[in-house]
Design a protein around this motif. Structure first.
Motif, mmCIF file in Angstrom:
data_model
loop_
_atom_site.group_PDB
_atom_site.id
_atom_site.type_symbol
_atom_site.label_atom_id
_atom_site.label_comp_id
_atom_site.label_asym_id
_atom_site.label_seq_id
_atom_site.Cartn_x
_atom_site.Cartn_y
_atom_site.Cartn_z
ATOM 1 N N ALA A 99 1.039 -1.232 0.181
ATOM 2 C CA ALA A 99 -0.125 -0.033 0.086
ATOM 3 C C ALA A 99 0.932 1.274 -0.008
ATOM 4 C CB ALA A 99 -1.049 -0.004 1.305
ATOM 5 N N ALA A 155 0.856 4.157 -2.753
ATOM 6 C CA ALA A 155 0.635 5.467 -2.458
ATOM 7 C C ALA A 155 1.750 6.348 -2.950
ATOM 8 C CB ALA A 155 0.633 5.594 -0.875
ATOM 9 N N GLN A 179 1.084 6.909 -6.720
ATOM 10 C CA GLN A 179 0.161 7.900 -7.026
ATOM 11 C C GLN A 179 0.608 9.232 -6.632
ATOM 12 O OE1 GLN A 179 -3.060 6.321 -4.877
ATOM 13 N NE2 GLN A 179 -3.553 4.564 -6.133
ATOM 14 N N TYR A 182 -1.560 7.591 4.328
ATOM 15 C CA TYR A 182 -2.048 7.471 2.871
ATOM 16 C C TYR A 182 -2.223 5.885 2.707
ATOM 17 C CZ TYR A 182 -3.316 8.343 -1.933
ATOM 18 O OH TYR A 182 -3.895 8.618 -2.976
ATOM 19 N N ALA A 183 -1.292 5.183 3.001
ATOM 20 C CA ALA A 183 -1.468 3.733 2.988
ATOM 21 C C ALA A 183 -2.402 2.975 3.773
ATOM 22 C CB ALA A 183 -0.074 2.910 3.267
ATOM 23 N N ASP A 235 -5.043 4.524 4.826
ATOM 24 C CA ASP A 235 -6.389 4.992 4.299
ATOM 25 C C ASP A 235 -6.788 3.995 3.195
ATOM 26 O OD1 ASP A 235 -6.853 6.778 5.964
ATOM 27 O OD2 ASP A 235 -6.048 8.392 4.956
ATOM 28 N N ILE A 236 -5.815 3.642 2.275
ATOM 29 C CA ILE A 236 -6.069 2.784 1.167
ATOM 30 C C ILE A 236 -6.701 1.383 1.677
ATOM 31 C CG2 ILE A 236 -4.945 1.498 -0.781
ATOM 32 C CD1 ILE A 236 -3.122 3.891 -1.251
ATOM 33 N N ASP A 249 -10.356 0.425 2.645
ATOM 34 C CA ASP A 249 -11.364 0.217 1.504
ATOM 35 C C ASP A 249 -11.266 -1.530 1.590
ATOM 36 O OD1 ASP A 249 -12.448 -0.673 -0.970
ATOM 37 O OD2 ASP A 249 -12.808 1.341 -1.277
ATOM 38 N N ALA A 291 -10.558 -2.577 -2.016
ATOM 39 C CA ALA A 291 -9.045 -2.369 -2.308
ATOM 40 C C ALA A 291 -8.108 -3.174 -1.509
ATOM 41 C CB ALA A 291 -8.645 -0.775 -1.828
ATOM 42 N N ILE A 305 -4.824 -5.631 -2.598
ATOM 43 C CA ILE A 305 -3.768 -5.457 -2.346
ATOM 44 C C ILE A 305 -3.162 -6.691 -1.605
ATOM 45 C CG2 ILE A 305 -2.306 -4.229 -0.458
ATOM 46 C CD1 ILE A 305 -3.841 -1.647 -1.198
#
Length: 453
Positions: free
Chosen positions: A376, A380, A383, A400-401, A403-404, A407, A410, A414
């Motif tokens: 993740a 991140a 992106q 950020y990772a 947060d991914i 989901d 997602a 992953i």
């Protein structure tokens, strides 16, 4: 309660569940009592209904539900405890008619069992590994990209390939005269670099402040209404009416001055203080390109390794009938009429999933939460890099990772992606790789030739 397993062949078996009255009777009685406490019947308040009435009205359905639940639990507990690698779902076998008035019950289920697989993943298996050679052209292209990204915009005298051009845009008649009541954009701005028409782009290149010349806005963007309306400050609907020539009087030229060598530039690119000299920069640049190309090499290896392993494994026997029944249960669109064709299409991937599972067990490949988080983080970072954010603090990257991974969809992707990465890393260590350094053109040909086959 008794549960037995009878093996039919290497991939099929029968599980028999035998239920006696004392295995379920108490649970039936207890559930009927609970119903009696809560249900009212004509002439009786809740809790006052005679047991005989409750039993007559609900006894058979409660008994059926209890038996169904007991048999299901016993079946899946047996599969779990005996470590049966069952594929699909157990299928109730056709036999004697189920008599709910009986006391003892014997139920049989056909189960599909995963075959034993020799993966052939060992040093006797040879798989090519292609490393892409880093060329001077790659180095130059990446260097130019970084210098542009971290360069500065400043006033210029002449339009070059990167310039923003500001000026007055004036609509013309077909004879080249200024159109009365036509469009006039006093503060027009264009970026010839992004024109879709090279002839229109070349009209601007080399021009200087103060020059006036003719160009065609519609031709610069293939008459795209959104782009044309933005350039001419008109509505998208009106763009269709203005496809002729315009004058452009240059008022200002903004050129991009590429970043120059120096510690500030090196730090902007690599985000650390370790790259301080031009030599350090070239070395780090090459390593960066090699790292990016390694992803391509690893992807190619996954294709070649999969093929080599499946060729070595050969065809394997599966519990086809059980799997077909399972797929029809899971997919409304699959029917007895089309299942054979669909199953034939899906079968190779089912085999590969079983082979992967066997390899993961053989090589002890497991995905931890930290493994998934690391993937993740990588996603991140990639992106954010697309938006020019190269040096994001680690704490921001971690946030950020995380947060991914919140989901669920997602996160599952992953975990699957991470599992494949770890699996092929382990395969690469376990087999013999035939290392080959190739030019990028040769590497790309591998995929073109594969498509042509």
């Amino acid at each position: 309660m008794k549960v037995d397993f009878e093996k039919i062949d290497d991939v099929n078996g029968i599980v028999t569940v035998t239920l006696e009255e004392n295995d379920y009777s108490d649970k039936v009685k207890n559930q009927l009592k609970e119903i009696g406490k809560k249900h009212a019947e004509p002439g009786f308040r809740p809790g006052k209904v005679p047991a005989g009435i409750i039993n007559k009205k609900y006894g058979k359905s409660v008994k059926y539900d209890v038996i169904n639940n007991e048999v299901g639990n016993a079946l899946y507990e047996y599969i779990k405890n005996e470590n049966l690698h069952v594929l699909g779902n157990p299928i109730p076998m056709q036999g004697e008619e189920f008599d709910i008035d009986g006391k003892d019950f014997t139920l049989k289920f056909k189960v599909g069992v995963a075959p034993e697989i020799d993966t052939h993943v060992n040093k006797d298996l040879h798989v090519p590994y292609y490393s892409i050679k880093v060329t001077d052209e790659m180095m130059d292209a990446q260097d130019k990209q970084f210098r542009r990204r971290f360069g500065k915009q400043e006033p210029g005298d002449t339009v070059d390939g990167t310039a923003l051009v500001k000026g007055v845009i004036t609509e013309l008649n077909e004879d080249g005269t200024v159109k009365d009541g036509g469009i006039v954009v006093e503060n027009g701005i264009v970026a010839p670099e992004y024109f879709k028409n090279d002839d229109q782009k070349n009209i601007f290149v080399g021009k200087k402040v103060g020059e006036t010349f003719t160009f065609n806005p519609a031709a610069t963007c293939d008459s795209n209404p959104a782009e044309l309306s933005s350039m001419l400050n008109i509505s998208k609907e009106d763009a269709e009416n203005h496809k002729g020539d315009f004058n452009f009087e240059i008022k200002e030229i903004i050129v991009l001055k590429p970043a120059e060598d120096g510690e500030e530039f090196y730090k902007n690119v690599f985000g650390n203080d370790e790259v301080k000299t031009e030599e350090d920069y070239k070395k780090a640049l090459k390593e960066l390109i090699e790292s990016a190309l390694a992803n391509d090499s690893n992807y190619r290896f996954s294709i070649d390794a999969k093929k080599a392993i499946l060729d070595a494994v050969g065809d394997i026997v599966l519990p086809d009938d059980v799997l077909k029944q399972f797929l029809m249960q899971q997919n409304e669109g699959l029917t007895p009429e089309n299942i054979d064709a669909e199953y034939a299409r899906m079968r190779p991937e089912l085999i590969w999933e079983l082979v992967k599972e066997a390899i993961a067990k053989q090589l002890d490949v497991k995905v931890t939460e930290e493994d998934a988080l690391q993937t993740a983080r990588l996603i991140a970072r990639q992106q954010l890099a697309q938006y020019g954010m190269m040096n994001v603090p680690e704490e921001s990257l971690d946030r950020y990772a995380h947060d991914i991974l919140k989901d669920k969809k997602a996160a599952q992707q992953i975990y699957n992606q991470t599992g494949d990465l770890k699996l092929f890393d382990a395969i690469r260590d376990a087999v013999t790789t035939d290392d080959k350094e190739v030019a990028v053109e040769e590497f790309n040909d591998l995929f073109r030739n594969q498509t042509a086959e």
